[in-house]
Write a protein that holds these residues in place. Sequence first.
Motif, PDB file in Angstrom:
ATOM      1  N   PRO A  55     -38.648 -66.515  36.576  1.00 48.51           N
ATOM      2  CA  PRO A  55     -40.512 -67.230  35.979  1.00 48.51           C
ATOM      3  C   PRO A  55     -41.877 -65.847  36.319  1.00 48.51           C
ATOM      4  O   PRO A  55     -42.320 -66.494  35.688  1.00 48.51           O
ATOM      5  N   TYR A  98     -33.963 -69.851  27.339  1.00 46.31           N
ATOM      6  CA  TYR A  98     -35.105 -69.595  28.032  1.00 46.31           C
ATOM      7  C   TYR A  98     -34.715 -67.681  27.506  1.00 46.31           C
ATOM      8  O   TYR A  98     -35.782 -67.137  27.794  1.00 46.31           O
ATOM      9  N   SER A 101     -36.547 -67.062  24.688  1.00 47.92           N
ATOM     10  CA  SER A 101     -38.054 -67.311  24.620  1.00 47.92           C
ATOM     11  C   SER A 101     -38.704 -65.954  25.090  1.00 47.92           C
ATOM     12  O   SER A 101     -39.742 -64.986  24.673  1.00 47.92           O
TER      13      SER A 101
END
Length: 344
Positions: A55, A98, A101
């Motif tokens: 992240p 994810y 992206s």
Amino acid sequence: MKINILSIAHKYPGQGVYSATEDHMYLLEKYSDYEIYQNKLFGKYDILHIHTINPKSFFSLLFHKKESFCVISAHIVPNSLKGSLKLNRFWLFLFRIYLWSFYKISDVVLAVSEETREELINDLKIEPEKIKVFRNIVRKDLFYTSQKDKESKKKFLRKKYGYSVNDFVVLGAGQIQPRKGIRDFFEMASELKEMKFIWVGGMPFQKMTDGYEEMNELINNAPSNLFFAGIVNREKMIDFYNMADIFFLPSLQETFGLVVLEAAGSGLPIVLRDLEVYKKIFNSCYLSGTSIQDFMLIFRKLKNDINFYKEYESKSYKLFDMYNEEKAFRELKKIYEEGVNSKK
């Protein structure tokens, strides 16, 4: 030129992304005059190069997208998670979004092989023009042993680690997980009692490792001729390469296989599962099979036919020489400079 390299692979040593990040840093420090930063969340940089898709890296990618040339090394594709981490069938769909992206937002995605490039295009629908193939490098200072020095080093290391000079030693390396073909490595050791087998590597993700209980069972019930050495410092890997006779990696899926190049630097004949990914990156410099029976035949021929062994020893050295550091840096520098200029 200022470059910020993002990676948390150092938290999980003993896996390929850690080695690739270390080699990237080595390449830049040795050949470039760039200002190199690591894991900085804020600041102004010409290049942002991401190795791990955590992240923090994603937030940094969003934050720097407008001003920095953003590069991601695609060490992970959806298929590489099958047989690697637990319960992937439940979360892989969301992770795929994810991952898409991440790669979609970047300016360039570096694929470590042509096979990885095709998977990024066909599976994740990443634009072909965004993807460049940039293969892993292998460090000569860490992983090269000349042919004339091999025998003396082997003799010394065999004595150090408790093996006889007459043993025929088969080495494997990588994370202990089903994807790496650990079951077949175990079965080969069970079948070929006249040979010694060593697997270097462990389970850095511990209980999150797919097949964790089964992998531990294999370790705890290994035959007497099979030694699981666990995770070792990368600088110590050369001891195992120099001590072995052949290198065997029975992986069911790979994006590249950096340990293959490392082993080639010691002139070890390479035996791999017959995977499409290897055909372009390793050419004809290795032996391959599709079954336990195939591998057994190859091992016995390498053990008993000195001319056959020498042929594939020479091919391994040839393979190692193909992955030249300076050439790799020139390719990477070109990608960086073209990308930075496109941002102006």
